[in-house]
Design an enzyme around this catalytic site. Structure first.
Site, PDB file in Angstrom:
ATOM      1  N   ARG A   1     -10.399 -11.311   1.867  1.00  0.00           N
ATOM      2  CA  ARG A   1     -11.364 -12.395   1.141  1.00  0.00           C
ATOM      3  C   ARG A   1     -10.640 -13.768   1.266  1.00  0.00           C
ATOM      4  O   ARG A   1     -11.274 -14.778   1.369  1.00  0.00           O
ATOM      5  CB  ARG A   1     -11.566 -12.107  -0.028  1.00  0.00           C
ATOM      6  CG  ARG A   1     -10.812 -12.000  -1.021  1.00  0.00           C
ATOM      7  CD  ARG A   1     -11.032 -11.175  -2.419  1.00  0.00           C
ATOM      8  NE  ARG A   1     -10.998  -9.829  -2.277  1.00  0.00           N
ATOM      9  CZ  ARG A   1     -11.280  -8.792  -3.020  1.00  0.00           C
ATOM     10  NH1 ARG A   1     -11.494  -9.275  -4.178  1.00  0.00           N
ATOM     11  NH2 ARG A   1     -11.389  -7.730  -2.740  1.00  0.00           N
TER      12      ARG A   1
ATOM     13  N   LYS B   1       0.823  -1.303  -0.009  1.00  0.00           N
ATOM     14  CA  LYS B   1       0.104   0.064   0.034  1.00  0.00           C
ATOM     15  C   LYS B   1       0.980   1.328   0.040  1.00  0.00           C
ATOM     16  O   LYS B   1       2.094   1.136   0.527  1.00  0.00           O
ATOM     17  CB  LYS B   1      -0.828   0.001   1.330  1.00  0.00           C
ATOM     18  CG  LYS B   1      -1.859  -1.083   1.116  1.00  0.00           C
ATOM     19  CD  LYS B   1      -2.995  -0.812   2.594  1.00  0.00           C
ATOM     20  CE  LYS B   1      -4.095  -1.653   2.635  1.00  0.00           C
ATOM     21  NZ  LYS B   1      -4.943  -1.256   1.409  1.00  0.00           N
TER      22      LYS B   1
END
Ligand code: BES
Ligand code: MN
Ligand code: ZN
Length: 496
Positions: free
Chosen positions: A353, A279
């Site tokens: 996920r 990120k």
């Protein structure tokens, strides 16, 4: 926080602060009128000299009011005729309570029976008041030394002043609100803790503490046990971190032994750097909140056990840290999930996920009545719904509307988004059964569609709390959402 009901008169009650509503056009409520009369009109004179207009959320603090028992009077806006919608009620109560807290008041008596939200009864109001009071008194200063700590004691005793005999239901409603407030504060604590302290192992220890405090059953699976179960997807996320992954299972058996439980699955990424798909560094500190789904499961388990809810509820928390390192998963790696489906990891930052899918497969063993997962899953959900509504995804209309209703009642709202199969094709992979990203369009929907592939064996809903779990900016901090929604959902399910 100590809650009680006092059969008392507003002008006589001995308390640090008495809270009374005043309507639009400075029309006094019964309680306000009694204080006005005892003080020979001091209250109405003060109102006349102020810009207080009775709007919900406006407050006015008065000192040295003559002829009454309380040290101070807090006037709170009650709208035109006291007929408030849920939002206005929430605002009126919330602002009154934060005003009490910032004034350093530790003990208050509220005469707010004339403050009503359309469509709800006094029990609902009492629950709401108690939950908001516990929330207003919240402080997070365990990481501060005496230099930084706020001085003075927080609000700790709140009484509801009523005219008549206190009913058991009303006290119960207050106790329920306290449980919700405490659960929410627990979720906030866990969210606010820094990522060097709140690690997967810390969460596991927190769960073990709840065995004693809340009489919950707790089981923590370690890496070896997860390997045996075939949780290749979950473990792929954790392999770049020095912190070993944990799967934390918490059980509240409040219902009959044969009753199928509701299973809550909470994303517990204690820090999300993105992994090799790193990120950008600005605001990366906020990724300590990436375990807020897990935090909300802890909070909800606390609330249901504190209120001894007659329902079976299980919390399942996959806890990992997502770090880049020589051992970390690479974009392009293919892993096999516990369900047997293979996953091509195209972006290591879509890690939520990857841990949830194995936890969802694990949840099958509880033969659940329903499974709800809660996750700070996508930035796309923040773009879609902002900080107001949690994203709700479910192929099950009945379950979805139960959750929407619970959000309305608890004023912790969710908004439904589609999980139609039409979106599934975005997740196709040339090399594995499924890819872990679906491109930019409808990012929060394709994330939910990914999860749906692992939740086919039971009724399921997914809550994306990326926008609602914390606030950024000056008031940066965890909100504890959606503990109120989840707890209300379970209360209703228990038939309370
Ligand atoms: N934890 C983030 C989601 C997130 C982002 C929550 C910003 C709150 C604020 C999640 O793990 C993530 O990184 N998601 C990616 C998915 C993408 C790579 C498909 C995202 O939303 O950018
Ligand atoms: Mn991520
Ligand atoms: Zn994440």
């Amino acid at each position: 926080m100590d809650f009680s009901i006092k059969n008392a008169q507003p002008e006589k009650v001995r308390t640090a602060c008495v809270v009374v509503p005043v309507f639009g056009n400075r029309k006094l409520s019964d309680a306000a009128r009694r204080i006005d009369q005892s003080s020979s009109g001091q209250l109405s004179r003060a109102l006349k000299n102020s810009d207080f207009d009775g709007a919900p959320g406006k407050t006015l603090m008065l000192f040295d009011v003559e002829g009454i028992g309380a040290a101070r009077v807090l006037v709170t806006g009650a709208g035109k005729n006291g007929r408030l919608n849920t939002s206005e009620f929430h605002k009126a109560v919330q602002n009154a309570l934060t005003t009490l807290c910032s004034a350093g008041i530790t003990d208050a008596t509220l005469f707010v029976s004339e403050l009503n939200a359309t469509g709800y009864d006094e029990q609902w109001a009492a629950t709401k008041i108690a939950a908001l009071a516990v929330g207003a008194a919240y402080r997070f200063d365990v990481m501060k030394s005496d230099i930084g700590k706020k001085a003075g004691k927080p609000l700790s005793r709140v009484s509801l002043g009523i005219n008549g005999k206190p009913s058991r239901q009303l006290q119960k409603a207050l106790d329920r609100g306290r449980a919700i407030g405490e659960g929410t504060n627990l979720a906030r604590d866990l969210g606010n803790l820094p990522p060097n302290i709140c690690t997967p192992d810390y969460l596991a220890q927190q769960a073990k503490k709840m065995i004693r405090l809340n009489r919950l059953r707790v089981n923590v699976l370690d890496v070896a046990q997860m390997k045996k179960l075939g949780m290749g997807s979950l473990l792929a996320v954790a392999q770049g971190s020095r912190q070993p992954a944990k799967l934390i299972c918490i059980e509240h058996r409040g219902g009959p032994a044969k009753q199928k439980p509701v299973v809550l699955v909470g994303k517990g990424v204690t820090f999300d750097t993105g992994g090799i798909s790193l990120k950008p560094s600005s605001e990366m500190d906020e990724m300590k909140y990436d375990m807020s789904g897990a935090g909300s499961v802890f909070g909800t388990m606390h609330a249901v056990s504190a209120m001894k809810l007659p329902l079976n509820v299980v919390g399942v928390i996959p806890a990992v840290e997502n770090m880049p390192d020589g051992q970390a998963t690479r974009p392009g790696d293919i892993v096999t999930s516990m369900s047997g489906q293979t996953i091509e990891i195209l972006n290591t930052d879509a890690e939520g996920r990857l841990i949830l899918c194995d936890a969802l497969t694990y949840a099958e063993r509880y033969e659940p009545a329903a499974v709800i997962d809660i996750a700070t899953l996508t930035g796309a959900c923040v773009i879609a719904l902002g900080k107001v509504a949690t994203g709700l995804f479910s192929p099950d209309d009945k379950l979805a509307s139960e959750l929407i209703d619970a959000g309305e009642t608890s004023w912790d709202r969710a908004w439904r988004m589609p999980v139609w199969d039409d979106y599934q094709e975005q997740l196709s992979s040339n090399f594995a059964d499924v890819a872990n990203i679906g491109g930019r369009p409808a990012g929060s929907v394709t994330a939910a569609c990914f999860l749906a592939r692992f939740a086919r064996k039971y009724r399921w809903a997914h809550l994306d709390i990326a926008g609602t779990a914390w606030k950024s900016g000056k008031e940066k901090g965890s909100t504890g959402r959606p503990v109120p929604l989840l707890t209300q959902f379970l209360i209703k399910r228990a038939g309370w």
